[in-house]
Design a protein around this motif. Structure first.
Motif, PDB file in Angstrom:
ATOM      1  N   GLY A 191     117.403 -40.902 -81.939  1.00  0.00           N
ATOM      2  CA  GLY A 191     116.301 -40.660 -82.857  1.00  0.00           C
ATOM      3  C   GLY A 191     114.970 -41.078 -82.280  1.00  0.00           C
ATOM      4  O   GLY A 191     114.896 -41.856 -81.322  1.00  0.00           O
ATOM      5  N   LEU A 192     113.933 -40.524 -82.867  1.00  0.00           N
ATOM      6  CA  LEU A 192     112.562 -40.814 -82.448  1.00  0.00           C
ATOM      7  C   LEU A 192     111.707 -41.013 -83.692  1.00  0.00           C
ATOM      8  O   LEU A 192     112.038 -40.493 -84.770  1.00  0.00           O
ATOM      9  N   ARG A 193     110.618 -41.736 -83.509  1.00  0.00           N
ATOM     10  CA  ARG A 193     109.612 -41.769 -84.559  1.00  0.00           C
ATOM     11  C   ARG A 193     108.935 -40.399 -84.544  1.00  0.00           C
ATOM     12  O   ARG A 193     108.885 -39.731 -83.518  1.00  0.00           O
ATOM     13  N   ILE A 223     117.595 -32.817 -75.572  1.00  0.00           N
ATOM     14  CA  ILE A 223     116.236 -33.351 -75.661  1.00  0.00           C
ATOM     15  C   ILE A 223     115.956 -34.108 -74.372  1.00  0.00           C
ATOM     16  O   ILE A 223     116.876 -34.647 -73.754  1.00  0.00           O
ATOM     17  N   HIS A 224     114.691 -34.137 -73.929  1.00  0.00           N
ATOM     18  CA  HIS A 224     114.318 -35.139 -72.927  1.00  0.00           C
ATOM     19  C   HIS A 224     112.965 -35.734 -73.265  1.00  0.00           C
ATOM     20  O   HIS A 224     111.998 -35.021 -73.488  1.00  0.00           O
ATOM     21  N   VAL A 225     112.951 -37.063 -73.313  1.00  0.00           N
ATOM     22  CA  VAL A 225     111.747 -37.836 -73.614  1.00  0.00           C
ATOM     23  C   VAL A 225     111.441 -38.644 -72.362  1.00  0.00           C
ATOM     24  O   VAL A 225     112.044 -39.690 -72.121  1.00  0.00           O
ATOM     25  N   PRO A 226     110.526 -38.167 -71.508  1.00  0.00           N
ATOM     26  CA  PRO A 226     110.464 -38.676 -70.139  1.00  0.00           C
ATOM     27  C   PRO A 226     109.959 -40.112 -70.004  1.00  0.00           C
ATOM     28  O   PRO A 226     110.183 -40.708 -68.959  1.00  0.00           O
ATOM     29  N   TRP A 227     109.318 -40.665 -71.020  1.00  0.00           N
ATOM     30  CA  TRP A 227     108.831 -42.048 -70.890  1.00  0.00           C
ATOM     31  C   TRP A 227     109.825 -43.063 -71.440  1.00  0.00           C
ATOM     32  O   TRP A 227     109.571 -44.248 -71.465  1.00  0.00           O
ATOM     33  N   LYS A 228     110.970 -42.588 -71.873  1.00  0.00           N
ATOM     34  CA  LYS A 228     111.999 -43.471 -72.424  1.00  0.00           C
ATOM     35  C   LYS A 228     113.247 -43.463 -71.548  1.00  0.00           C
ATOM     36  O   LYS A 228     113.486 -42.506 -70.811  1.00  0.00           O
ATOM     37  N   PHE A 231     119.085 -42.735 -72.354  1.00  0.00           N
ATOM     38  CA  PHE A 231     120.007 -42.659 -73.501  1.00  0.00           C
ATOM     39  C   PHE A 231     119.331 -42.139 -74.762  1.00  0.00           C
ATOM     40  O   PHE A 231     120.005 -41.725 -75.710  1.00  0.00           O
ATOM     41  N   LYS A 232     117.971 -42.133 -74.787  1.00  0.00           N
ATOM     42  CA  LYS A 232     117.272 -41.599 -75.960  1.00  0.00           C
ATOM     43  C   LYS A 232     117.363 -40.076 -76.031  1.00  0.00           C
ATOM     44  O   LYS A 232     117.000 -39.494 -77.048  1.00  0.00           O
ATOM     45  N   SER A 233     117.782 -39.467 -74.943  1.00  0.00           N
ATOM     46  CA  SER A 233     117.727 -38.004 -74.847  1.00  0.00           C
ATOM     47  C   SER A 233     119.096 -37.387 -75.072  1.00  0.00           C
ATOM     48  O   SER A 233     119.862 -37.158 -74.130  1.00  0.00           O
ATOM     49  N   GLY A 234     119.405 -37.127 -76.310  1.00  0.00           N
ATOM     50  CA  GLY A 234     120.729 -36.628 -76.672  1.00  0.00           C
ATOM     51  C   GLY A 234     120.998 -35.231 -76.134  1.00  0.00           C
ATOM     52  O   GLY A 234     120.092 -34.410 -75.973  1.00  0.00           O
ATOM     53  N   SER A 257     120.891 -55.716 -78.862  1.00  0.00           N
ATOM     54  CA  SER A 257     120.119 -56.542 -77.933  1.00  0.00           C
ATOM     55  C   SER A 257     120.040 -55.903 -76.542  1.00  0.00           C
ATOM     56  O   SER A 257     119.229 -56.303 -75.716  1.00  0.00           O
ATOM     57  N   TRP A 258     120.860 -54.917 -76.307  1.00  0.00           N
ATOM     58  CA  TRP A 258     120.810 -54.213 -75.017  1.00  0.00           C
ATOM     59  C   TRP A 258     119.963 -52.958 -75.099  1.00  0.00           C
ATOM     60  O   TRP A 258     119.327 -52.563 -74.135  1.00  0.00           O
ATOM     61  N   TYR A 259     120.040 -52.292 -76.211  1.00  0.00           N
ATOM     62  CA  TYR A 259     119.427 -50.965 -76.336  1.00  0.00           C
ATOM     63  C   TYR A 259     118.515 -50.932 -77.555  1.00  0.00           C
ATOM     64  O   TYR A 259     118.986 -50.816 -78.685  1.00  0.00           O
ATOM     65  N   GLY A 260     117.203 -51.049 -77.297  1.00  0.00           N
ATOM     66  CA  GLY A 260     116.264 -51.009 -78.409  1.00  0.00           C
ATOM     67  C   GLY A 260     116.160 -49.614 -78.982  1.00  0.00           C
ATOM     68  O   GLY A 260     116.549 -48.630 -78.344  1.00  0.00           O
ATOM     69  N   PHE A 261     115.602 -49.518 -80.185  1.00  0.00           N
ATOM     70  CA  PHE A 261     115.374 -48.190 -80.762  1.00  0.00           C
ATOM     71  C   PHE A 261     114.308 -47.450 -79.959  1.00  0.00           C
ATOM     72  O   PHE A 261     114.424 -46.258 -79.700  1.00  0.00           O
TER      73      PHE A 261
END
Ligand SMILES: Nc1nc2c(c(=O)[nH]1)N[C@H]1C(S)=C(S)[C@@H](COP(=O)(O)O)O[C@H]1N2
Ligand SMILES: [Mo]
Length: 313
Positions: A191-193, A223-228, A231-234, A257-261
């Protein structure tokens, strides 16, 4: 870190202009058939030049040479097909990606289950060369084909209550052997804001190197979110849900604690398992320094004004 409102994305970074696209003989999409039809492969020099725009300014060591196709397609994370880096290339071939539908749900005026062809109709497929950084400490430079996610989201007419976007990956254990194990809770959710999802850099990917997207890289759409972190890119998305509250995402729920939102690439914030200060480009020997926001800070830092990036990792 310098945080200021950035100018618009430099045209070297993305390629929205029709002229540019036409010069490079990219196709204007007329339908899904066209989406997966041949997009001509560019010469390496063109690819390298396009990548240079972001990297030189960001101060990376060396040019951002696109990672070879074979590495992009044989060194993958796609746990639905196994946890080994070569498992996806080995097992993803059995996934049937056509027909494909995407459910659009939640805070939108046009919720529906759309055929992929209808989602892609009218979208101009661009090539964008993006750095791709995994939280495990490796990175690639990938010539993706696709378009800005916001071009899709606006069509669904989000309501004023839409604050987040949730992406759900296909759940089909019969074709995804990893889903017959419990390495992760399935399906994979990210997910993303809303402002992140609407940022022009955030991309719906339908191909790479001018070819249809291989299954191991998330066919038929990811999806690809290049500044993240990666794993954010499902991958292989079957549902896009707009939400008022922050979605519960797979890795963040599994090990917060390993993977922030947010998971913005940040060399100064180590994760429990890995230092994030440096990375190894696949295909290279020496590690290189990791860049804040993966080198896209000029474009995206303003999204996080006032936030503590150590706390909101
Ligand atoms: N559905 C799904 N999406 C996923 C993953 C996954 O295991 N399942 N892995 C993520 C991680 S950790 C990374 S680094 C990238 C890898 O993308 P690539 O294999 O195309 O390089 O995909 C992300 N998207
Ligand atoms: Mo990753």
């Amino acid at each position: 870190m310098l945080i200021r409102r950035p100018p618009d994305i430099p045209s070297s970074e993305i390629t929205p202009e029709r002229g540019y696209l036409d010069r490079r003989a990219f196709i204007a999409m007329a339908g899904a058939a066209a989406a997966v039809a041949a997009v001509p492969v560019l010469g390496r020099d063109l690819l390298a030049r396009a990548a240079g725009g972001g990297s030189a300014r960001a101060g990376g060591s060396g040019a951002d040479k696109p990672t070879p196709y074979d590495d992009i397609t044989h060194y993958n994370n796609y746990y639905e097909f196994g946890t080994g880096k070569t498992d996806p290339a080995r097992y993803a071939g059995q996934l049937v990606t056509s027909p494909w539908t995407v459910e659009v749900a939640g805070e939108v005026r046009k919720p529906a289950t759309y055929h992929l062809e209808d989602l892609l109709r009218g979208q101009t497929i661009e090539e964008r060369i993006y750095r791709h950084r995994c939280v495990e400490g490796w990175s690639m430079v990938i010539p993706w084909n696709g378009f800005s996610l916001r071009n899709l989201i606006t069509r669904f007419e989000p309501t004023s209550r839409a604050k987040f976007v949730e992406f759900t990956t296909l759940y089909r254990p019969s074709q995804m052997p990893g889903q017959r194990t419990d390495v992760l809770p399935w399906p994979y959710v990210e997910g993303l804001r809303m402002d992140e999802a609407m940022h022009p850099l955030t991309m719906v990917v339908t191909g790479l190197y001018g070819r249809p997207l291989p299954n191991q890289d998330g066919a038929p759409i990811r999806i690809h979110v290049p500044w993240k972190y990666g794993f954010k890119s499902g991958k292989s998305i079957v549902r896009i849900r707009l939400m008022e509250t922050q979605p519960a995402t797979t890795w963040n729920t599994y090990a917060p604690s390993w993977y922030g939102f947010y998971a913005n690439v940040n060399p100064d914030v180590d994760t429990v398992r890995w230092s994030q200060a440096t990375e190894r480009r696949i295909g290279e020997f020496f590690r290189r320094p990791t860049l804040l926001f993966n080198g896209y800070g000029d474009q995206v830092a303003s999204l996080y004004e006032g936030m503590d990036l150590r706390k909101d990792y």
